[in-house]
Enzyme design. Structure first.
Site, PDB file in Angstrom:
ATOM      1  N   GLY A  74       0.910  -7.900  12.836  1.00  0.00           N
ATOM      2  CA  GLY A  74       1.368  -9.008  12.107  1.00  0.00           C
ATOM      3  C   GLY A  74       2.593  -8.642  11.463  1.00  0.00           C
ATOM      4  O   GLY A  74       3.492  -7.701  12.102  1.00  0.00           O
ATOM      5  N   LEU A  75       3.127  -9.519  10.848  1.00  0.00           N
ATOM      6  CA  LEU A  75       4.343  -9.394  10.086  1.00  0.00           C
ATOM      7  C   LEU A  75       4.603  -7.757   9.504  1.00  0.00           C
ATOM      8  O   LEU A  75       5.512  -7.058   9.677  1.00  0.00           O
ATOM      9  CB  LEU A  75       4.672 -10.395   8.951  1.00  0.00           C
ATOM     10  CG  LEU A  75       5.165 -11.616   9.357  1.00  0.00           C
ATOM     11  CD1 LEU A  75       5.399 -12.682   8.108  1.00  0.00           C
ATOM     12  CD2 LEU A  75       6.364 -11.650   9.983  1.00  0.00           C
ATOM     13  N   ALA A  76       3.560  -7.325   8.843  1.00  0.00           N
ATOM     14  CA  ALA A  76       3.783  -6.207   8.356  1.00  0.00           C
ATOM     15  C   ALA A  76       3.496  -5.009   9.179  1.00  0.00           C
ATOM     16  O   ALA A  76       4.415  -4.234   9.334  1.00  0.00           O
ATOM     17  CB  ALA A  76       2.558  -5.842   7.143  1.00  0.00           C
ATOM     18  N   GLY A  77       2.797  -5.113  10.312  1.00  0.00           N
ATOM     19  CA  GLY A  77       2.628  -4.072  11.325  1.00  0.00           C
ATOM     20  C   GLY A  77       3.621  -3.821  12.150  1.00  0.00           C
ATOM     21  O   GLY A  77       4.058  -3.084  12.604  1.00  0.00           O
ATOM     22  N   SER A  90       0.231 -29.079   4.488  1.00  0.00           N
ATOM     23  CA  SER A  90       1.124 -28.402   3.665  1.00  0.00           C
ATOM     24  C   SER A  90       0.763 -29.254   2.252  1.00  0.00           C
ATOM     25  O   SER A  90       0.464 -30.426   2.104  1.00  0.00           O
ATOM     26  CB  SER A  90       2.604 -29.112   4.171  1.00  0.00           C
ATOM     27  OG  SER A  90       3.346 -28.549   3.139  1.00  0.00           O
ATOM     28  N   ARG A 104      -2.300 -24.888  -7.820  1.00  0.00           N
ATOM     29  CA  ARG A 104      -3.356 -24.991  -6.920  1.00  0.00           C
ATOM     30  C   ARG A 104      -4.768 -24.715  -7.365  1.00  0.00           C
ATOM     31  O   ARG A 104      -5.540 -25.404  -6.877  1.00  0.00           O
ATOM     32  CB  ARG A 104      -3.112 -23.446  -5.894  1.00  0.00           C
ATOM     33  CG  ARG A 104      -1.906 -23.867  -5.037  1.00  0.00           C
ATOM     34  CD  ARG A 104      -1.763 -22.366  -4.147  1.00  0.00           C
ATOM     35  NE  ARG A 104      -0.611 -22.769  -3.149  1.00  0.00           N
ATOM     36  CZ  ARG A 104      -0.163 -21.841  -2.226  1.00  0.00           C
ATOM     37  NH1 ARG A 104      -1.016 -20.803  -1.949  1.00  0.00           N
ATOM     38  NH2 ARG A 104       0.618 -22.205  -1.118  1.00  0.00           N
ATOM     39  N   HIS A 157      -8.006 -18.992   1.662  1.00  0.00           N
ATOM     40  CA  HIS A 157      -6.754 -19.374   2.174  1.00  0.00           C
ATOM     41  C   HIS A 157      -6.125 -17.787   2.339  1.00  0.00           C
ATOM     42  O   HIS A 157      -5.521 -17.517   3.277  1.00  0.00           O
ATOM     43  CB  HIS A 157      -5.882 -20.126   1.506  1.00  0.00           C
ATOM     44  CG  HIS A 157      -4.475 -20.211   1.994  1.00  0.00           C
ATOM     45  ND1 HIS A 157      -4.177 -20.468   3.267  1.00  0.00           N
ATOM     46  CD2 HIS A 157      -3.246 -19.898   1.198  1.00  0.00           C
ATOM     47  CE1 HIS A 157      -2.823 -20.416   3.411  1.00  0.00           C
ATOM     48  NE2 HIS A 157      -2.255 -20.079   2.355  1.00  0.00           N
ATOM     49  N   GLU A 194      -1.169  -7.882   3.869  1.00  0.00           N
ATOM     50  CA  GLU A 194      -2.341  -8.580   3.079  1.00  0.00           C
ATOM     51  C   GLU A 194      -3.476  -7.617   3.096  1.00  0.00           C
ATOM     52  O   GLU A 194      -4.181  -7.814   2.195  1.00  0.00           O
ATOM     53  CB  GLU A 194      -2.797  -9.912   3.900  1.00  0.00           C
ATOM     54  CG  GLU A 194      -3.724 -10.778   3.055  1.00  0.00           C
ATOM     55  CD  GLU A 194      -3.825 -12.130   3.858  1.00  0.00           C
ATOM     56  OE1 GLU A 194      -3.385 -12.642   4.628  1.00  0.00           O
ATOM     57  OE2 GLU A 194      -5.191 -12.674   3.309  1.00  0.00           O
TER      58      GLU A 194
HETATM   59  C1  LIG Z   1      -2.660 -21.198   7.131  1.00  0.00           C
HETATM   60  C2  LIG Z   1      -1.999 -20.172   6.347  1.00  0.00           C
HETATM   61  C3  LIG Z   1      -0.909 -20.452   6.184  1.00  0.00           C
HETATM   62  C4  LIG Z   1      -0.012 -19.549   5.352  1.00  0.00           C
HETATM   63  N1  LIG Z   1       1.340 -20.280   4.917  1.00  0.00           N
HETATM   64  C5  LIG Z   1       2.054 -19.061   4.438  1.00  0.00           C
HETATM   65  C6  LIG Z   1       3.272 -19.468   3.752  1.00  0.00           C
HETATM   66  O1  LIG Z   1       3.740 -20.482   4.050  1.00  0.00           O
HETATM   67  N2  LIG Z   1       3.976 -18.534   3.374  1.00  0.00           N
HETATM   68  C7  LIG Z   1       3.581 -17.131   2.954  1.00  0.00           C
HETATM   69  O2  LIG Z   1       4.310 -16.252   2.466  1.00  0.00           O
HETATM   70  N3  LIG Z   1       2.205 -16.890   3.394  1.00  0.00           N
HETATM   71  C8  LIG Z   1       1.575 -17.842   4.039  1.00  0.00           C
HETATM   72  N4  LIG Z   1       0.161 -17.292   4.394  1.00  0.00           N
HETATM   73  C9  LIG Z   1      -0.167 -16.151   4.309  1.00  0.00           C
HETATM   74  C10 LIG Z   1       0.415 -15.119   5.175  1.00  0.00           C
HETATM   75  O3  LIG Z   1       0.408 -15.951   6.477  1.00  0.00           O
HETATM   76  C11 LIG Z   1      -0.302 -13.890   5.555  1.00  0.00           C
HETATM   77  O4  LIG Z   1      -0.753 -13.328   4.544  1.00  0.00           O
HETATM   78  C12 LIG Z   1       0.455 -12.787   6.096  1.00  0.00           C
HETATM   79  O5  LIG Z   1       1.052 -13.418   7.225  1.00  0.00           O
HETATM   80  C13 LIG Z   1      -0.323 -11.689   6.651  1.00  0.00           C
HETATM   81  O6  LIG Z   1       0.288 -10.698   7.305  1.00  0.00           O
HETATM   82  P1  LIG Z   1      -0.057  -9.438   7.888  1.00  0.00           P
HETATM   83  O7  LIG Z   1       0.943  -8.750   8.643  1.00  0.00           O
HETATM   84  O8  LIG Z   1      -0.505  -8.622   6.690  1.00  0.00           O
HETATM   85  O9  LIG Z   1      -1.487  -9.605   8.745  1.00  0.00           O
HETATM   86  P2  LIG Z   1      -1.999 -10.429   9.835  1.00  0.00           P
HETATM   87  O10 LIG Z   1      -0.737 -11.250  10.295  1.00  0.00           O
HETATM   88  O11 LIG Z   1      -3.272 -11.162   9.714  1.00  0.00           O
HETATM   89  O12 LIG Z   1      -2.065  -9.405  11.194  1.00  0.00           O
HETATM   90  C14 LIG Z   1      -2.977  -8.578  11.373  1.00  0.00           C
HETATM   91  C15 LIG Z   1      -2.946  -7.654  12.496  1.00  0.00           C
HETATM   92  O13 LIG Z   1      -4.045  -6.728  12.560  1.00  0.00           O
HETATM   93  C16 LIG Z   1      -4.541  -6.630  13.686  1.00  0.00           C
HETATM   94  N5  LIG Z   1      -6.006  -6.091  13.417  1.00  0.00           N
HETATM   95  C17 LIG Z   1      -6.696  -6.454  12.344  1.00  0.00           C
HETATM   96  N6  LIG Z   1      -7.781  -5.723  12.386  1.00  0.00           N
HETATM   97  C18 LIG Z   1      -7.894  -4.939  13.554  1.00  0.00           C
HETATM   98  C19 LIG Z   1      -8.366  -3.766  13.993  1.00  0.00           C
HETATM   99  N7  LIG Z   1      -9.762  -3.411  13.226  1.00  0.00           N
HETATM  100  N8  LIG Z   1      -8.157  -3.225  15.076  1.00  0.00           N
HETATM  101  C20 LIG Z   1      -7.167  -3.556  15.677  1.00  0.00           C
HETATM  102  N9  LIG Z   1      -6.127  -4.414  15.046  1.00  0.00           N
HETATM  103  C21 LIG Z   1      -6.552  -4.851  14.009  1.00  0.00           C
HETATM  104  C22 LIG Z   1      -4.326  -7.963  14.374  1.00  0.00           C
HETATM  105  O14 LIG Z   1      -4.716  -7.837  15.697  1.00  0.00           O
HETATM  106  C23 LIG Z   1      -3.073  -8.431  13.817  1.00  0.00           C
HETATM  107  O15 LIG Z   1      -2.209  -7.910  14.611  1.00  0.00           O
HETATM  108  C24 LIG Z   1      -0.588 -18.673   5.102  1.00  0.00           C
HETATM  109  C25 LIG Z   1      -1.822 -17.991   5.584  1.00  0.00           C
HETATM  110  C26 LIG Z   1      -2.457 -19.005   6.154  1.00  0.00           C
HETATM  111  C27 LIG Z   1      -3.851 -18.859   6.661  1.00  0.00           C
END
Ligand SMILES: Cc1cc2nc3c(=O)[nH]c(=O)nc-3n(C[C@H](O)[C@H](O)[C@H](O)COP(=O)(O)OP(=O)(O)OC[C@H]3O[C@@H](n4cnc5c(N)ncnc54)[C@H](O)[C@@H]3O)c2cc1C
Ligand code: HEM
Ligand code: HEM
Ligand code: SF4
Ligand code: F3S
Ligand code: FES
Lengths: 256, 640, 270
Positions: B44-47, B286, B332, B403, B427
């Site tokens: 995801g964004l972080a990874g 939204s 919220r 959420h 996250e």
């Molecule tokens: C509908 C919605 C709207 C949002 N809107 C906003 C916004 O407007 N602004 C904002 O700042 N935030 C928003 N958020 C929150 C934000 O999108 C997330 O918190 C953030 O994108 C999380 O990013 P991440 O990289 O941590 O994880 P994710 O993007 O969830 O990525 C997780 C990754 O881990 C991988 N993964 C997970 N478990 C495993 C496993 N066991 N083995 C292998 N791979 C695995 C998945 O394949 C994926 O690639 C929103 C969230 C939602 C649900």
């Protein structure tokens, strides 16, 4: 809330990439029209499991039309009968009682069937890896407002960038071409000032990578009609010019 | 093993800590970087940003995702925007203000030093993303546009239509793709990490299950980064994507990584209410809709008339009534709880009486339909597509839904968990949002962790390992953990009960939502703590997984994820029960003012609860990281 | 065709073996996009020829004219004129041959590109959809390009054997264009063939003319709408013009009248 009755589903089942594949018929005696298409499949799957049968495999994730994971050919249309929407955004109220609904996977040699309705779309990743980026290593970026970008340009770039990489364009194209996907990525990056330095190199390498996997574009326009983000085939024209130019520009650059 | 929580916050004044850290941290010399292998789980964004940056720096990186492509990660779904203290609008924003707003938004339950660093690097994120070709919205003059988001007093949110998360993720994905193309990063797709491997207390690798073939594989590395996202799907119904799950973080927790603040979950007030029992997920609308829509319910619980025939005097505009100064824009959590009270009182609307009206009739009358269409056209279309109702004519129905999860793996300032060598980002960690997250700050945190924090903070750990032998996959521990994982999945296959994983997930989600959702109390939580283990027992006896374990089996995947949600659900309730105060996303009905405002208890609960796994899900051990505030002062908020 | 899935990590996918420098045309033409450029350019040449040829043939409606004191069919004069373009700058027929060579090359290239792209497209979807597709915009014309193209090629072959070389002509007189047309198209099956082939050509051009703008990348939101009109126009003109000839012959509007001319058939060839 209304209830639809007596739906017949003809669903493609296939054990693996080189499995034989066949249609399986399932009855849905009743379903609420509030259900999404994929929820209907969820319900069917729960029933199959309860009957001790294997659930139907299909790809899906966000269920709100943005991740591009869902991918079903429904009644001969990629993503089904609703214009500008992905499979997961399709609701049962689009159908009527007694309907027979045929569900097939995307079919293209670049998208081998993994199982049932799930296909492997990594060929798209290969195209992006070939050049679908702007080289900007972390840390060295100048201030974001250093280069103003006219709003119409930013908007046009965004229009193309909206592509969710679902592959419906390939699935819908009678030639199995990925021109819409590739051209959308090229348009997104090539329109921006930041993308200019690599513009022609990008066009050349992405188009040539695309060639390794996909068919050619005969300008049928089916892709645009199937695209859940309604990406315009105008991008394909732009891609063609950029590719032609790349052959001159890149040669010139090499000759130096 | 005992856990010690050393936050490793650097010395110096708050504003200088990060620069001091960078100046004094150990570096890995470029030619040595090649000698280190780093596993990044999650793209995801972080990874993706972490994997790409580490690859650029010259480390050998292996990235894992259970998706078919990095571009599918749940980050793609974020709509609203991303914050940054750029002060491009000249409206008085600054790093300090963003820092302060984040601490305050988090209800004074976040670590000051982390939050300040987040605010500092927020500025670089925007520069980086623009350089990468993210088409952020612009003004006619060509400069970047901003909007104000989530009640912030300044306009600091950058956005790309309603698809900010998508555009940012594509940016990071493309950068990662470049590294994959160049051969600096190896990508493993459709691979689910099912365990982490530790040797002598250090994390040395992971065990994965190939979702396409069912094979188990082991992978060793000098360090592992978990960026596996949040656990909002514990509630079954949430706005998260279907595949979001806690397995990555939870398996690490079971191997010794402390899990922090599991009870801090965020509920979003404007989602489309559930339409049916078989609903699979909820869709976010939204929050900006609240700028023009008025929220109401009928005064009479037995109301049967359609909304347009209910006269003004029979409507209750409850937010405007209870919170006259904020009205429909109440924060919220406040507006979520108010909606819940209305629905619980039987005044809910819609076929299942499970929503409240968000009415645009007045705004349409005042501004005209075309203005409303211009502002919210695509949202209205989306609503109509899902519900089949036309919101220009019939008021929308909304209801709060799960959420975001602020809790996650406990990490120190370097984002390292309590297992040395195991880092957590995005996250999946608990780091920056305290008890509640500001809108548009999750994207910021994910990118900050991946781009600008981990690449620096992993170096000291790695530098210490230089030229020391590390265990590879032939080490017996790998075989042992792999076997455990194999057995676990074999077990799911062989129970041969009668109920599907989804069935259990739905039941579990209902328990957690009812007792550990928007509104919690001791009795309910106790009840959940007894119901969850009972259901878990039933799961272990009555689960049915059909199909084979040597090809794709989504039922089996789901079974593993639900199993982990059971254990997490216990911990959420446990944590919620322990935290005898109301703060941020955690609202205990015993701790509120007469007007229903949260009552925080800074004297006793200004700490991070970090739970240690003991092998028994009913009896985890709580550790506390006391939060020291050097710069900000505790404050109580009021929205009256 | 069995499909295979590769497992294991992917990396280094963008690495390219050092490419040998190929001549521009070979390099460009080796890709699908390059081939489409070739198709579009050769298609434009074809459209130019077909329209020019059709306009030239319209001369048969002008009947007999006076030239150098002789009464001759205008179209016969025109045939002669074609042979003498740029004479004396170039030898007689030289220009005609240049045109012919261009046309032949264009046709060969067009057909080669069409063939190799068809092969590519077949490979891109070895297993067809098992149920009917519900096409939204792909029309009959776009989906039958290969078939209409083949009909046109076969037609050209017949047509040359008929009116250029006279092999399949009942009474071919070199240079007596008007006479030859009349004789050939008076045969009902041949007239039918001409009609069918030209409708096929019209269908081919209905898509082709629209499509070539995309292939050439001539895309501008301001004139995009006009591409469809232009394509319809080109197709209509070609079909109406060319189909009118066999009909005119059958209807007796075009009929060789030996009494109207002062030059006998045998000498017309000079
Ligand atoms: C509908 C919605 C709207 C949002 N809107 C906003 C916004 O407007 N602004 C904002 O700042 N935030 C928003 N958020 C929150 C934000 O999108 C997330 O918190 C953030 O994108 C999380 O990013 P991440 O990289 O941590 O994880 P994710 O993007 O969830 O990525 C997780 C990754 O881990 C991988 N993964 C997970 N478990 C495993 C496993 N066991 N083995 C292998 N791979 C695995 C998945 O394949 C994926 O690639 C929103 C969230 C939602 C649900
Ligand atoms: C003189 C005769 C012909 C003319 C004037 C003509 C013209 C054209 C034109 C203008 C196009 C559009 C090119 C583009 O999309 O860029 C086209 C496409 C095409 N033509 Fe022709 N054509 C002729 C003969 C043929 C023949 C003989 C064939 C094949 C057997 C053929 C097969 C095709 C095909 C298959 C396409 C589609 C291109 C693709 O799929 O990429 N054409 N033709
Ligand atoms: C009904 C319509 C047509 C008629 C009456 C017609 C008539 C003729 C005649 C009389 C000739 C011989 C001219 C000469 O030798 O001086 C000729 C040549 C030719 N025609 Fe046609 N034609 C028709 C349609 C077409 C079409 C549709 C095509 C191609 C797609 C075509 C391609 C050619 C070619 C290639 C030649 C040879 C030209 C040359 O010698 O260089 N014709 N045609
Ligand atoms: S261009 Fe459209 S159809 Fe093709 S992958 Fe992108 S979103 Fe899907
Ligand atoms: S449908 Fe296919 S032929 Fe081209 S215009 Fe679209 S890729
Ligand atoms: S499931 Fe994400 S787009 Fe359909």
């Amino acid at each position: 809330m209304k209830t639809l009755t007596n739906l017949t589903l003809k669903i493609w089942r296939q054990d693996g990439p080189d499995g034989q594949g066949r249609f399986e018929t399932h009855q849905i005696p009743e379903i609420s029209d509030e259900a999404s298409f994929l929820e209907m499949l969820d319900i069917l799957n729960e029933r199959l499991i309860e009957e001790g049968k294997e659930a139907i495999v299909f790809d899906h994730d966000c269920r709100e039309g943005i991740c591009g994971t869902c991918s079903l050919m429904i009644d001969g249309r990629a993503h089904g009968p609703q214009q500008g929407a992905a499979t997961c955004q399709l609701h049962m109220r689009t159908f009527s009682s007694g309907a027979e609904i045929v569900i097939e996977p995307w079919r293209a040699s670049a998208f081998p069937i993994i199982k049932d309705l799930m296909v492997d779309r990594s060929a798209f990743d290969r195209i992006v890896e070939a050049g679908g980026y702007i080289t900007a290593p972390t840390g060295g970026a100048p201030d974001a407002n250093l280069i103003p970008i006219p709003k119409p340009v930013a908007d046009a770039s965004m229009d193309a960038a909206a592509c969710i990489g679902c592959g419906a364009c390939v699935a819908a194209c009678p030639n199995g071409a990925a021109s819409l996907f590739t051209s959308a990525k090229l348009a997104h990056l090539n329109l921006l000032p930041q993308g200019q330095a690599e513009r022609y190199k990008r066009a050349e390498s992405m188009v040539e990578k695309m060639d390794e996997y996909f068919g050619s574009c005969t300008n049928h326009g089916e892709c645009e009609a199937a695209c859940p983000k309604e990406i315009s085939i105008d991008n394909i024209a732009t891609m063609n010019v950029d590719y032609l130019k790349s052959k001159f520009k890149n040669r010139k650059a090499l000759a130096r | 093993m005992t856990i010690t929580l050393d936050s490793k916050v650097p010395e110096g004044p708050l504003a200088d800590k990060w620069q001091n850290y960078i100046a004094n941290q150990k570096l890995v010399n470029p030619s040595n970087k090649r000698k280190f292998k780093i596993i990044v789980v999650g793209t995801g964004l972080a990874g993706a940003s972490a994997a790409a940056t580490l690859g650029e720096l010259g480390y050998q990186v292996e990235a894992f995702t259970f998706h078919d492509s990095p571009r599918r990660a749940h980050s793609i779904a974020a709509q609203g925007g991303i914050n940054a203290a750029k002060n491009y609008q000249g409206d008085g924003d600054s790093i300090h203000r963003l820092f302060y707003d984040t601490i305050k938004g988090g209800d004074f339950r976040a670590r000051e030093a982390n939050v300040h660093r987040l605010a500092e690097v927020s500025v670089d994120i925007i520069d980086q993303m623009v350089a990468q070709g993210v088409p952020f919205a612009r003004e006619y003059g060509g400069l970047l546009d901003n909007r104000s988001f989530g009640g912030a007093q300044v306009s600091r949110t950058f956005y790309a239509r309603g698809q900010t998360g998508q555009q940012l993720l594509l940016g990071a994905y493309q950068q990662l793709a470049r590294q994959i193309g160049l051969g600096n990063v190896k990508l493993w797709n459709r691979m689910e990490m099912v365990d982490v491997v530790t040797v002598e207390g250090r994390c040395v690798g992971i065990v994965c299950r190939d979702l396409m073939t069912g094979d188990f594989t082991t992978h060793s590395a000098h360090a592992v980064v978990l960026a596996t996202g949040g656990y909002g799907n514990a509630f079954f119904l949430s706005t998260n994507a279907m595949a979001c799950n806690v397995t990555g973080a939870w398996r690490a927790h079971r191997r010794g990584a402390a899990f922090a603040n599991p009870c801090y979950t965020q509920i979003h007030p404007t989602c489309i209410p559930q339409a049916d029992d078989f609903q699979s997920k909820l869709t976010l609308m939204s929050e900006s809709l609240r700028n023009d829509g008025r929220i109401w319910v009928p005064k009479n619980a037995d109301e049967t008339r359609p909304p347009d025939q209910i006269p003004e005097e029979d409507r209750d505009y409850y937010l405007e009534r209870i919170y006259p100064s904020f009205g429909n824009l109440a924060p919220r959590d406040v507006s979520s709880r108010a909606a819940k009270r209305m629905v619980d009182a039987g005044q809910g609307v819609g076929p299942l009486k499970n929503g409240v009206y968000l009415d645009f009739a007045e705004a349409i009358g005042r501004l005209g339909e075309s203005t409303i269409r211009e502002r919210y056209g695509n949202l209205f279309d989306m609503y109509e597509r899902i519900t089949g109702e036309n919101p220009y004519q019939v008021p929308m129905r909304i209801y709060p839904a799960s959420h975001y999860t602020m809790g996650g793996l406990w990490v120190d300032y370097e984002l390292m968990t309590t297992i040395p060598g195991l880092f957590a980002a995005g996250e999946a960690n608990f780091s920056d949002h305290g008890a509640n997250r500001l809108g548009a700050s999750a994207l910021m945190q994910g990118l900050s962790d991946g781009y600008f924090v981990l690449p620096y903070t992993m170096a000291p750990y790695l530098a210490d390992l230089l030229n020391k032998p590390v265990p590879d996959t032939t080490h017996p521990e790998f075989a042992k953990v792999e076997l455990e994982a194999r057995d676990r999945f074999k077990q799911y296959m062989s129970i041969g009960g009668t109920k599907t994983p989804d069935h259990f997930h739905r039941e579990l989600g209902q328990i957690i939502w009812d007792y550990c959702g928007m509104d919690r109390n001791a009795t309910g939580l106790e009840k959940a703590l007894s119901e969850i283990p009972a259901l878990h027992e039933e799961f272990k006896k009555d689960l049915r997984v059909t199909g084979s374990d040597t090809s794709v089996n989504q039922t089996l995947e789901k079974a593993g994820r639900v199993d982990d949600f059971f254990e997490l659900g216990m911990l959420m309730c446990k944590d919620a029960l322990n935290r005898e105060e109301s703060c941020g996303g955690h609202f205990r009905s015993e701790y509120q003012t007469e007007e229903g405002e949260a009552v925080r208890n800074d004297d006793d609960f200004a700490y991070v609860s970090a739970w240690e796994w003991t092998g028994d899900m009913a009896n985890p051990v709580e550790h506390k990281e006391q939060l020291e505030y050097e710069v900000v002062k505790f404050q109580t908020r009021s929205y009256k | 065709m069995a499909q295979t899935l590769n497992r294991g990590p992917v990396s280094g996918t963008a690495a390219k073996p050092p490419a040998k420098k190929k001549p521009f045309f070979v390099d460009f033409y080796s890709t699908a996009v390059g081939k489409k450029y070739a198709m579009a350019i050769t298609g434009i040449i074809g459209i130019g020829f077909v329209i020019g040829h059709m306009v030239g043939n319209l001369k048969m409606y002008l009947g007999v004219v006076t030239k150098g004191g002789e009464q001759v069919y205008d179209i016969d004069v025109y045939g002669e004129f074609l042979r003498e373009i740029f004479v004396p700058l170039l030898p007689e027929q030289a220009f005609l041959w240049i045109v012919r060579i261009v046309l032949i090359l264009a046709l060969v290239l067009h057909v080669h590109a069409a063939y190799s792209l068809t092969v590519l497209n077949r490979k891109a979807r070895p297993v067809k959809y098992q149920t009917a597709r519900d096409y939204q915009v792909a029309n009959f014309a776009s989906r039958t390009m290969r078939w209409t193209g083949i009909i046109v090629v076969l037609f050209i072959a017949w047509h040359l054997a008929d009116l250029t070389w006279g092999w399949v002509h009942p009474d071919f007189v070199k240079g007596a264009v008007y006479y030859n047309i009349d004789q050939s198209l008076s045969r009902l099956p041949v007239a039918a063939l001409y009609i069918v082939a030209n409708i096929a050509l019209g269908i081919h051009l209905f898509h082709g003319t629209w499509s070539l703008f995309q292939s050439m990348g001539w895309n501008n939101p301001r004139f995009n709408n006009w591409r469809r009109y232009l394509a319809t126009g080109v197709a209509t003109i070609v079909v109406v013009g060319n189909v009118s000839f066999p009909i005119a012959v059958l209807a007796g509007i075009v009929e060789y009248d030996p009494t109207a001319v002062t030059v006998p058939l045998e000498e017309a060839a000079e």
